[in-house]
Design a protein around this motif. Structure first.
Motif, mmCIF file in Angstrom:
data_model
loop_
_atom_site.group_PDB
_atom_site.id
_atom_site.type_symbol
_atom_site.label_atom_id
_atom_site.label_comp_id
_atom_site.label_asym_id
_atom_site.label_seq_id
_atom_site.Cartn_x
_atom_site.Cartn_y
_atom_site.Cartn_z
ATOM 1 N N PHE A 83 0.964 -1.247 0.023
ATOM 2 C CA PHE A 83 -0.139 -0.044 -0.049
ATOM 3 C C PHE A 83 0.988 1.075 0.051
ATOM 4 N N THR A 84 1.792 1.180 0.972
ATOM 5 C CA THR A 84 2.718 2.388 0.584
ATOM 6 C C THR A 84 3.530 2.690 -0.484
ATOM 7 N N THR A 85 3.691 1.773 -1.268
ATOM 8 C CA THR A 85 4.486 1.770 -2.679
ATOM 9 C C THR A 85 3.343 2.460 -3.176
ATOM 10 N N ARG A 86 2.225 1.993 -3.583
ATOM 11 C CA ARG A 86 1.158 2.589 -4.450
ATOM 12 C C ARG A 86 0.928 4.024 -4.060
ATOM 13 N N LEU A 87 0.809 4.507 -2.767
ATOM 14 C CA LEU A 87 0.841 5.884 -2.422
ATOM 15 C C LEU A 87 1.581 6.491 -3.109
ATOM 16 N N ARG A 88 2.928 6.039 -2.953
ATOM 17 C CA ARG A 88 3.991 7.064 -3.343
ATOM 18 C C ARG A 88 3.985 7.283 -4.956
ATOM 19 N N ARG A 89 3.369 6.185 -5.510
ATOM 20 C CA ARG A 89 3.211 6.447 -7.284
ATOM 21 C C ARG A 89 1.742 7.461 -7.533
ATOM 22 N N ALA A 90 1.109 7.321 -6.324
ATOM 23 C CA ALA A 90 -0.265 7.985 -6.786
ATOM 24 C C ALA A 90 -0.207 9.481 -6.873
ATOM 25 N N SER A 91 -0.992 10.115 -7.575
ATOM 26 C CA SER A 91 -1.022 11.697 -7.701
ATOM 27 C C SER A 91 -1.577 12.175 -6.308
ATOM 28 N N VAL A 92 -1.249 13.264 -6.001
ATOM 29 C CA VAL A 92 -1.509 13.919 -4.612
ATOM 30 C C VAL A 92 -3.071 14.125 -4.787
ATOM 31 N N THR A 93 -3.586 14.481 -5.901
ATOM 32 C CA THR A 93 -4.900 14.685 -5.747
ATOM 33 C C THR A 93 -5.660 13.436 -5.606
ATOM 34 N N ASP A 94 -5.268 12.062 -6.326
ATOM 35 C CA ASP A 94 -6.125 11.066 -5.688
ATOM 36 C C ASP A 94 -5.975 10.739 -4.579
ATOM 37 N N VAL A 95 -4.741 10.740 -3.834
ATOM 38 C CA VAL A 95 -4.666 10.423 -2.428
ATOM 39 C C VAL A 95 -5.242 11.542 -1.602
ATOM 40 N N TYR A 96 -5.644 12.732 -1.954
ATOM 41 C CA TYR A 96 -6.383 13.808 -1.262
ATOM 42 C C TYR A 96 -7.528 13.582 -1.162
ATOM 43 N N GLU A 97 -8.387 12.967 -2.327
ATOM 44 C CA GLU A 97 -9.748 12.456 -2.489
ATOM 45 C C GLU A 97 -10.022 11.424 -1.221
ATOM 46 N N ILE A 98 -9.074 10.383 -1.307
ATOM 47 C CA ILE A 98 -9.284 9.427 -0.333
ATOM 48 C C ILE A 98 -9.301 9.808 1.153
ATOM 49 N N ARG A 99 -8.224 10.970 1.532
ATOM 50 C CA ARG A 99 -8.060 11.518 2.520
ATOM 51 C C ARG A 99 -9.374 12.322 3.025
ATOM 52 N N MET A 100 -10.030 12.841 2.189
ATOM 53 C CA MET A 100 -11.396 13.484 2.358
ATOM 54 C C MET A 100 -12.266 12.435 2.802
ATOM 55 N N MET A 101 -12.677 11.492 2.196
ATOM 56 C CA MET A 101 -13.401 10.356 2.517
ATOM 57 C C MET A 101 -13.176 9.699 4.038
ATOM 58 N N ILE A 102 -11.898 9.700 4.293
ATOM 59 C CA ILE A 102 -11.578 9.117 5.629
ATOM 60 C C ILE A 102 -11.788 10.108 6.779
ATOM 61 N N GLU A 103 -11.258 11.427 6.377
ATOM 62 C CA GLU A 103 -11.023 12.201 7.407
ATOM 63 C C GLU A 103 -12.280 12.910 7.921
ATOM 64 N N VAL A 104 -13.213 13.153 6.872
ATOM 65 C CA VAL A 104 -14.551 13.584 7.421
ATOM 66 C C VAL A 104 -15.375 12.759 8.339
ATOM 67 N N ARG A 105 -15.327 11.507 8.176
ATOM 68 C CA ARG A 105 -16.010 10.469 8.985
ATOM 69 C C ARG A 105 -14.970 10.646 10.529
#
Length: 231
Positions: A83-105
């Motif tokens: 998972f960590t390796t995939r995150l490092r390859r991902a775009s920051v906007t993609d990661v931020y979208e997931i962050r929003m889903m998690i952080e709101v809850r």
């Protein structure tokens, strides 16, 4: 392509890389049975034990699979990534979208579950964020902002959420550093989002998950919009 003999250290890693290259360039497509250990050892110029360890490394990466009595077969052309390796390859906007889903809850849970100790940590983090904004380093301010959000996550009292947030932070931090390099946050927001972050802390203090969720959604959406505009 011919494998060719190996040279210099460390032989197991070199052997694994050479075999991985054969798989990646299509010399051994998925489903192909690899040559036997004796053949591979001869072509690589190493011992069978080295080949055996190299094949074990490839199996661990999900590239090959040993089938009893049949041999070793190619099962994938790309190694499995954690998972960590995939995150490092991902775009920051993609990661931020997931962050929003998690952080709101997580923020809603924090409003429901916070303790007095959590409130003290949130107040301290908010004050540190204010102090960092007044200082000369935008990087220090970004770290203080991340620390405040981490304190919110911690107040949800779910260790899985804490671990997920920690995984996201390196990618988010790098992307947000790029953003603040492009946008003068002091000029674009003289209050540095202080009112929104204070409102967030107060909603958690008041045990008001609805307001807390609404505030964090608005704040994160604004940053995501900026990130998308900077790409």
């Amino acid at each position: 392509m011919p494998l060719g003999p190996l040279r210099r250290s460390p032989l197991v890693e070199q052997a694994a890389q050479r075999l991985r290259d054969q798989i990646a360039d299509g010399s051994w497509p998925v489903g192909t049975r690899l040559p036997g250990e004796t053949t591979l050892a001869r072509e690589l110029g190493v011992g069978r034990s080295t080949v055996r360890e190299a094949l074990r490394a490839l199996a661990g990466a999900g590239l090959v699979q040993a089938r009893q009595g049949a041999g070793v077969f190619v099962t994938a052309t790309e190694p499995d990534e954690d998972f960590t390796t995939r995150l490092r390859r991902a775009s920051v906007t993609d990661v931020y979208e997931i962050r929003m889903m998690i952080e709101v809850r997580a923020t809603e849970l924090a409003a429901e579950r916070r303790t007095d100790a959590d409130l003290a940590a949130l107040d301290a983090a908010l004050a540190a964020r204010d102090e960092a904004f007044a200082g000369p380093s935008l990087e220090a301010f970004l770290d203080a902002d991340i620390a405040l959000h981490a304190a919110v996550i911690a107040a949800a009292h779910n260790p899985v959420l804490v671990d997920l947030h920690a995984e996201f932070v390196p990618v988010l931090r790098a992307g947000l550093l790029d953003l603040v390099a492009l946008v003068d946050v002091r000029a674009s927001d003289a209050s540095h989002g202080r009112a929104a972050h204070a409102a967030l802390v107060e909603a958690i203090r008041a045990r008001d998950p609805e307001t807390a969720g609404r505030v964090i959604t608005a704040e994160l959406t604004q940053t995501l919009t900026r990130l998308r505009g900077s790409r």
